[in-house]
Design an enzyme around this catalytic site. Structure first.
Site, PDB file in Angstrom:
ATOM      1  N   SER A   1       0.735  -1.202   0.241  1.00  0.00           N
ATOM      2  CA  SER A   1       0.095  -0.093  -0.010  1.00  0.00           C
ATOM      3  C   SER A   1       0.902   1.453  -0.093  1.00  0.00           C
ATOM      4  O   SER A   1       0.492   2.573  -0.309  1.00  0.00           O
ATOM      5  CB  SER A   1      -0.773  -0.126   1.346  1.00  0.00           C
ATOM      6  OG  SER A   1      -1.706  -1.023   0.986  1.00  0.00           O
TER       7      SER A   1
ATOM      8  N   THR B   1      -1.521   4.283   3.238  1.00  0.00           N
ATOM      9  CA  THR B   1      -2.393   5.117   2.080  1.00  0.00           C
ATOM     10  C   THR B   1      -2.807   6.654   2.469  1.00  0.00           C
ATOM     11  O   THR B   1      -2.618   7.565   1.607  1.00  0.00           O
ATOM     12  CB  THR B   1      -3.815   4.465   2.023  1.00  0.00           C
ATOM     13  OG1 THR B   1      -3.413   3.011   1.889  1.00  0.00           O
ATOM     14  CG2 THR B   1      -4.601   5.069   1.062  1.00  0.00           C
TER      15      THR B   1
HETATM   16 ZN    ZN Z   1      -3.100  -2.343   1.096  1.00  0.00          ZN
END
Ligand code: ZN
Ligand code: NAG
Ligand code: NAG
Ligand code: NAG
Ligand code: NAG
Ligand code: NAG
Ligand code: NAG
Ligand code: NAG
Length: 665
Positions: free
Chosen positions: A225, A286
């Site tokens: 991510s 994120t």
């Molecule tokens: Zn992820």
């Protein structure tokens, strides 16, 4: 999450030696002994600021040993625009020649070397040219010459100019780890069918444009991510665990060559407001990749400082902190070992004029005109299923964001956080517009632990949030000015292959017989989640299941998993922990947990036994778009293209160094 460093990759070139560079690499983006970062085949937005690093490697031992381990310090570097004259990097960018830096690093050439603990040692000479930009679209060739006769080149493409702002605002929703298979399963759980026809649909189903993005890392085909978010936000792919930089080989996690992100661009060029909302801890990849520049996503405290103050150790785009910043992760705000330099980051934010909310009531009462920080718990927010269906599970936690040894109460969900962020950003951005990223983080987190119900609950919460966002933008009169993009950063190998009779499964004594409870094809039947459960009212409204615990559940599985026990039903007492170590055996030797689904059968894993959870998978992920520039999101493209599409729509591709100070309000 927690994938082992630098495992799995494509062999870029094996020309140097007979050793395969598949899983272990000296430096993933540098198959030769001369490295150009950004490397070959990279794209740039006109005017986007970045650093350029060159490295010359001298392996001291191992299969590549060269030049007695002495790196060439007299290397030369040039850049040539297609059809133009070649210039040194210093001339071209009108910079002083930087000093040579030197360091040593080591790596394992393969699993045998790792088992034998014989790393290969490499000495490095390097130069970095900081804060440059290319303004003219076209092709550029960067050439590094070293060891009298060796050459490494990088071809770079500067994309077309786009100076007109076509969307005033962008809201970018990320369902972390969300795939088409998961969206299909969530629809089945929450929406009724009659004779094969859905009676209602997901909000995502109503989006006018659907595309597909390829999520590979720069040097491995499975991404994480951190670097996938970084690709989405900066238009530059990177290495697993890195964000806002091309990973170099130096030991410092913060000196790597940086690239400017969409948040930094939209502040520098338009003075827009920006915000991030996440159901994860705010320092998680994120949300933090919007402003982070590091090769290690685990520098949580320092990265919260970067979000507030920008990059402070190098000259870089000034940012003045987010206008709205809502999520979990009190550990990086409470003074102590989790925060940067041990400081109190609630106080640091307060010093910059933030209102600080530690619960939903206070969030909703916060003035729309002030910068707003909301931290609602330690770690990740409890998931939608526990907040709404099994709230008694919340009391077991000790996650109060004030640091008190108590359970966080009065929690907002993704919807409340996102709607408040829109009020703040709309008020503060004014004519200058805003950029908001809103992340449903636990789709990924709960898929990692094979807790499909909790993952799909959070996916439905995301869909509900997008639905409420559309209504909110309409009410504010800004729906037509706002581009909404909903996508993911990567997937997991999840799918549904039938139904399972939980009652029958629980009552069989034998593991092989238990598997007869799985109904495939015509025996899969129809969704029982949309039929009200007599006597139990979940009262979560339309667009969510009426019954999370039917006798006939979906039978789902993962492409890759640790050993675990499966019974398919919802875990009512809390998030699932599928694999565990066994006393007396290795501390990273995972087996099916005996307390997880005790009535289920054992499914042997396919992953290395040091993996306690499932891992990300290769699949392309969907991209939904609505609003200005929506038409540019159809088709199949790379994850970096999402950045270029958004940046083009915002008119961020500028032919001059356009700098306005601060957030410009
Ligand atoms: Zn992820
Ligand atoms: C390289 O040298 C280091 C010590 O300088 C040693 O630990 C390592 O095992 C050597 N590696 C190989 C592959 O010979
Ligand atoms: C752009 O301008 C700013 C402010 O004058 C300056 O600090 C920065 O170095 C410039 N960037 C480039 C790439 O020239
Ligand atoms: C920035 O520089 C200071 C002083 O050298 C150092 O203590 C700090 O760790 C650096 N921070 C980062 C994030 O690199
Ligand atoms: C919410 O936060 C406010 C302000 O810190 C506090 O006064 C209030 O008691 C909190 N409410 C709950 C339910 O915790
Ligand atoms: C924020 O704006 C919304 C309108 O979008 C309004 O309903 C709400 O009352 C405002 N909140 C505060 C605290 O002023
Ligand atoms: C639910 O998950 C928890 C945590 O792993 C576990 O202790 C419990 O036994 C599970 N319940 C069932 C029915 O599997
Ligand atoms: C799982 O693997 C073990 C060996 O690790 C084996 O003994 C067992 O039979 C396997 N179980 C199933 C259900 O395949």
């Amino acid at each position: 999450m927690l994938s082992r460093l630098s495992v799995i990759a494509v062999c870029l070139a094996a020309s140097l030696s007979t050793v395969s560079c598949q899983t272990f690499r000296r430096l993933g983006t540098c198959p030769t002994l001369g490295c150009v970062l950004p490397p070959d085949q990279q794209d740039f937005l006109p005017g986007q600021q970045f650093d350029i690093r060159f490295e010359v490697h001298a392996p001291a031992n191992g299969s590549e040993a060269f030049n007695g381990g002495v790196p060439d310090e007299k290397f030369t570097v040039t850049i040539t625009k297609e059809g133009g004259k070649s210039k040194t990097i210093a001339e071209f960018f009108q910079l002083k020649e930087p000093a040579i830096e030197k360091w040593t690093f080591s790596w394992f050439e393969d699993l045998f070397a790792q088992d034998a603990k014989t790393p290969s040692v490499v000495n490095v000479a390097s130069k970095i040219y900081r804060r440059v930009a290319l303004y003219e679209p076209g092709k550029y060739t960067v050439t590094l010459k070293y060891y009298s006769g060796k050459t490494t080149t990088a071809e770079w493409t500067v994309r077309p100019l786009a100076t007109q702002k076509k969307a005033k605002n962008i809201i970018f929703f990320i369902g972390d780890g969300m795939t088409t298979n998961m969206i299909t399963a969530a629809r089945l759980l929450a929406h009724k069918t009659i004779n094969g026809k859905y009676q209602s649909l997901l909000q995502l189903d109503k989006f006018p444009v659907l595309g597909h993005q390829m999520s590979h890392s720069i040097d491995s085909f499975i991404t994480d991510s951190a670097n996938s978010a970084s690709a989405l936000y900066s238009g530059h792919k990177s290495t697993v665990n890195a964000m806002g930089v091309y990973a170099d080989s130096s030991p410092d996690a913060f000196d790597d060559p940086k690239v400017e992100t969409i948040v930094e661009l939209v502040i520098r060029i338009w003075g827009s407001a920006w915000g991030a909302v996440s159901t994860a801890f705010l320092a998680d990849a994120t949300p933090i990749a919007l402003t982070a520049h590091t090769r290690s996503r685990y520098q949580y405290g320092a990265l919260i400082d970067q979000a507030l103050h920008g990059v402070t150790n190098y000259s870089w785009t000034k940012i003045d902190g987010p206008d709205a910043y809502f999520g979990g992760g009190a550990e990086q705000f409470l003074p102590g070992s989790g925060s940067y330099l041990g400081k109190d980051y609630y106080a640091e934010f307060a010093k910059k004029g933030y209102t600080i909310s530690l619960n939903k009531t206070s969030l909703q009462a916060a003035p729309n005109g002030s910068k707003a920080l909301g931290v609602f718990c330690k770690s990740n927010l409890p998931v939608w299923l526990d907040r709404n269906i099994f709230p008694e599970n919340l009391g077991k936690l000790s996650n109060d964001p004030s640091g008190a040894k108590a359970a966080a109460k009065d929690l907002p969900g993704l919807k409340e956080m996102t709607l408040k962020a829109i009020d703040v950003l709309h008020t503060r951005g004014g004519k200058k517009g805003f950029f908001l990223m809103s992340e449903a983080a636990s789709i990924d987190k709960q898929m990692h632990t094979l807790d499909y119900d909790r993952a799909l609950g959070d996916l439905l919460e995301l869909d509900d949030t997008v639905r409420a966002t559309v209504a909110k933008l309409k009410a504010l009169g800004i729906l037509d000015d706002t581009l909404i993009v909903v996508s993911a950063d990567h997937g997991h190998g999840f799918d549904v292959f039938g139904s399972a009779d939980t009652k029958y499964l629980a009552e069989q004594g034998d593991d092989r017989k238990k598997r007869s409870a799985v109904g495939v094809y015509e025996a899969s039947g129809l969704s029982q989640y949309t039929i009200e459960n007599p006597g139990i009212s979940y009262n979560t409204g339309p667009n969510f299941p009426l019954n999370w615990d039917p006798r006939y559940v979906i039978a789902a599985g993962m492409g890759a998993s640790p050993d675990h026990r499966e019974s398919y039903g919802v875990n009512k007492t809390g998030p699932r922990v599928p694999a565990a170590t066994i006393a007396g055996r290795g501390s990273s030797d995972y087996y099916a947990s005996a307390s997880d689904n005790p009535e289920g059968f054992v499914v042997n894993g396919t992953l290395p036994v040091d993996q306690a959870q499932g891992v990300h998978s290769l699949t392309d992920v969907p991209v939904y778009a609505m609003g200005p520039c929506q038409e540019t999101f159809g088709g199949t493209y790379s994850n970096i293209d999402i950045f270029y599409k958004m940046a083009t729509c915002l008119g961020l591709a500028q032919p001059t160094n356009k700098t306005i100070s601060g957030n410009g309000k």
